[in-house]
Design a protein around this motif. Structure first.
Motif, PDB file in Angstrom:
ATOM      1  N   ARG A 213       0.847  -1.194   0.000  1.00 55.24           N
ATOM      2  CA  ARG A 213       0.000   0.000   0.000  1.00 55.24           C
ATOM      3  C   ARG A 213       0.885   1.248   0.000  1.00 55.24           C
ATOM      4  O   ARG A 213       1.738   1.412   0.869  1.00 55.24           O
ATOM      5  N   LYS A 214       0.690   2.089  -0.987  1.00 56.51           N
ATOM      6  CA  LYS A 214       1.508   3.306  -1.126  1.00 56.51           C
ATOM      7  C   LYS A 214       1.065   4.383  -0.134  1.00 56.51           C
ATOM      8  O   LYS A 214      -0.079   4.371   0.296  1.00 56.51           O
ATOM      9  N   PRO A 215       2.015   5.295   0.230  1.00 54.58           N
ATOM     10  CA  PRO A 215       3.415   5.336  -0.212  1.00 54.58           C
ATOM     11  C   PRO A 215       4.257   4.305   0.517  1.00 54.58           C
ATOM     12  O   PRO A 215       4.024   4.006   1.682  1.00 54.58           O
ATOM     13  N   GLY A 231       2.777  -1.073   4.259  1.00 60.00           N
ATOM     14  CA  GLY A 231       2.280   0.266   3.987  1.00 60.00           C
ATOM     15  C   GLY A 231       0.864   0.437   4.501  1.00 60.00           C
ATOM     16  O   GLY A 231       0.251  -0.504   5.036  1.00 60.00           O
ATOM     17  N   PRO A 232       0.358   1.659   4.353  1.00 67.70           N
ATOM     18  CA  PRO A 232       1.047   2.829   3.788  1.00 67.70           C
ATOM     19  C   PRO A 232       2.063   3.414   4.757  1.00 67.70           C
ATOM     20  O   PRO A 232       2.037   3.141   5.953  1.00 67.70           O
ATOM     21  N   VAL A 248       3.215  -4.127   8.400  1.00 68.93           N
ATOM     22  CA  VAL A 248       4.166  -3.042   8.645  1.00 68.93           C
ATOM     23  C   VAL A 248       3.591  -1.785   8.013  1.00 68.93           C
ATOM     24  O   VAL A 248       3.496  -1.680   6.794  1.00 68.93           O
ATOM     25  N   SER A 249       3.176  -0.829   8.844  1.00 68.51           N
ATOM     26  CA  SER A 249       2.606   0.412   8.321  1.00 68.51           C
ATOM     27  C   SER A 249       3.071   1.586   9.166  1.00 68.51           C
ATOM     28  O   SER A 249       3.226   1.456  10.383  1.00 68.51           O
ATOM     29  N   GLY A 250       3.300   2.717   8.502  1.00 65.64           N
ATOM     30  CA  GLY A 250       3.747   3.903   9.208  1.00 65.64           C
ATOM     31  C   GLY A 250       4.994   3.651  10.023  1.00 65.64           C
ATOM     32  O   GLY A 250       5.195   4.247  11.078  1.00 65.64           O
ATOM     33  N   SER A 251       5.841   2.765   9.531  1.00 64.13           N
ATOM     34  CA  SER A 251       7.016   2.339  10.306  1.00 64.13           C
ATOM     35  C   SER A 251       8.265   2.312   9.447  1.00 64.13           C
ATOM     36  O   SER A 251       8.204   2.293   8.212  1.00 64.13           O
ATOM     37  N   ILE A 252       9.397   2.275  10.122  1.00 65.39           N
ATOM     38  CA  ILE A 252      10.704   2.188   9.467  1.00 65.39           C
ATOM     39  C   ILE A 252      11.382   0.909   9.930  1.00 65.39           C
ATOM     40  O   ILE A 252      11.568   0.693  11.130  1.00 65.39           O
ATOM     41  N   LYS A 266       3.348  -1.006  13.767  1.00 64.79           N
ATOM     42  CA  LYS A 266       2.686   0.229  13.353  1.00 64.79           C
ATOM     43  C   LYS A 266       3.259   1.415  14.115  1.00 64.79           C
ATOM     44  O   LYS A 266       3.329   1.403  15.344  1.00 64.79           O
ATOM     45  N   GLY A 267       3.659   2.438  13.374  1.00 65.59           N
ATOM     46  CA  GLY A 267       4.171   3.650  13.996  1.00 65.59           C
ATOM     47  C   GLY A 267       5.421   3.429  14.822  1.00 65.59           C
ATOM     48  O   GLY A 267       5.602   4.055  15.861  1.00 65.59           O
TER      49      GLY A 267
END
Length: 463
Positions: A213-215, A231-232, A248-252, A266-267
């Motif tokens: 899911r972008k970005p 994503g996103p 995995v979303s909003g994460s590095i 998340k986050g």
């Protein structure tokens, strides 16, 4: 003085970015990545956009990893060299030590700065020409000072200006990464982008059933298993494995990180086994390597040594088991207790499709039980270890299924004659076996493999 030349002097002091060093101890702060690109590269980009022909990095601490990465700057088309300063050197002493470098022409002095916000579509040579000598940009996160530059007032049109975002906490780093991903068209970012807001590196394996899911940004050598949602707002580093049904979303995810199956991130920022909450700064060291752990970056020399050790051990087994194989193979054939099944490893498990033939022997009668106890069913596969197509021990897919293709959950596995899961008594199903395989994939070495091989040979569970 050659007034036509431009150079950049980047000053690094160890104490200035201690907060980042404390979190990511294995790398220099300038080598910490932002959207899969080290901070130092953003500074190099900006220097080039400003017209610099030469760049010097002056540091008061060892920067071996930085020097190895940047080299002489040839890959960017700019000359890079290095200088040493003392922690107590003030601005005057700093410039005195680098007087010859700075006397070539206009010099852009970058201090206390990890990141310069720029737009690659702008020509910052105009900005540099318009700046008077002195501090051009400043903030709590550093400064850019212009030396030996005579301001030109005749430059027409608006002048693009860079900025220095506040970058003093892990929360600010996290927000800067998110902003950079959302404004990716401003920067020179790594990866291939065939559509907006989606960047993919080399050798990225996204298995069927996984959702992107972008970005999103995904680095090199990444394997994403079936059922996962990425994503996103996900930034996935290089050499990362994400097991099945994870989110995995909003994460590095930093480089060399393993995310276990059905894990939700998340986050957060994940670096190996360290999980960071960017808002509070709280950190959690994950103790269970099946959930989250660091992946040791592969070294070609170690891989070659491992392959040689596996081949030598396979040769020894071929010699030891040759006579039992020659005796038992015909006897099992006569009793119709020698069956073969072909298994196809899809691209998600190896760099390319690989078909392997596995022997199935039923534990019936004395000959059948003896053959399994001696691992005669594995004998034909040992030749493929010599050819480098199989590991001696790694992931061995189950042969009980009628399907000819290995399960899509077997990501990043090394197809092998013996399985890591065969060293343990407790796995009761394929999911348990994959858990064991993943663990040893991440943590086993050449010598450990030999010990595990002996354990697999002695373990009668695979009978």
């Amino acid at each position: 003085m050659n007034t036509g030349s431009v150079q950049t002097l980047i000053v690094l002091r160890e104490e200035e970015h201690a907060w980042l060093q404390d979190l990511f101890r294995s790398r220099h702060p300038m080598m910490v990545t932002l959207c899969n690109k080290p901070f130092i590269e953003y500074l190099i980009d900006f220097a080039i956009l400003s017209g610099s022909e030469a760049l010097r990095i002056a540091s008061d601490s060892p920067i071996t990893d930085l020097e190895n990465y940047c080299g002489n700057g040839s890959r960017w088309g700019i000359t890079i060299d290095y200088a040493h300063i003392l922690p107590e050197d003030d601005r005057e002493r700093l410039l005195e030590k680098n007087r010859q470098f700075c006397s070539r022409g206009k010099t852009m002095l970058i201090e206390k700065t990890l990141f310069v916000a720029y737009d690659k579509k702008n020509d910052y040579r105009l900005w540099l020409r318009a700046c008077p000598e002195g501090v051009a940009v400043s903030g709590t996160s550093g400064s850019i000072t212009i030396l030996g530059n005579k301001q030109e007032n005749s430059i027409p049109g608006p002048i693009p200006e860079p900025s220095l975002p506040m970058l003093l906490t892990i929360g600010e780093y996290y927000r800067l990464a998110d902003d950079t991903l959302k404004n990716a068209d401003r920067y020179i970012l790594p990866g291939y982008s065939s559509e907006p807001d989606c960047f993919l590196g080399r050798n990225v394996v996204i298995q069927k059933g996984a959702e992107i899911r972008k970005p999103v940004m995904i680095g090199n050598n990444v394997q994403i298993s079936a059922g996962s949602i990425i994503g996103p707002g996900a930034i996935i580093g290089s050499n990362v494995i994400i097991d099945r049904e994870s989110v995995v979303s909003g994460s590095i995810l930093m480089d060399n990180t393993f995310i276990g199956e059905q894990l939700e991130v998340k986050g957060r920022i994940a670096d190996g086994s360290l999980l960071i909450d960017p808002e509070s700064g709280a950190t959690l060291q994950m103790e269970d390597p099946h959930l989250m752990s660091a992946i040791q970056p592969g070294a070609s020399t170690k891989q070659i040594i491992r392959r040689i050790i596996h081949a030598l051990a396979a040769l020894a087994l071929l010699i030891v088991l040759a006579l039992p194989f020659l005796i038992l193979r015909p006897l099992l054939g006569l009793r119709r207790n020698w069956h073969t099944k072909k298994r196809l490893f899809p691209p998600g498990a190896t760099a390319k499709k690989l078909t392997i033939e596995q022997v199935v022997i039923r534990p019936e009668g004395a000959y059948g039980r003896l053959a399994i106890a001696l691992s005669i069913d594995r004998y034909p596969s040992l030749f493929k270890v010599l050819g480098g197509k199989l590991r001696l021990i790694g992931h061995r897919p189950a042969v009980s299924s009628d399907t000819s293709t290995i399960s899509s959950g077997c990501i990043a596995m090394n197809p092998a004659v013996f399985g890591y899961a065969e060293t343990e008594e407790w796995p009761e199903n394929e999911r348990d076996e994959l858990m064991v395989d993943h663990y040893h994939l991440l943590h086993s070495g050449s010598l450990n493999d030999i010990g595990l091989l002996l354990k697999a040979l002695l373990n009668k569970k695979h009978m």
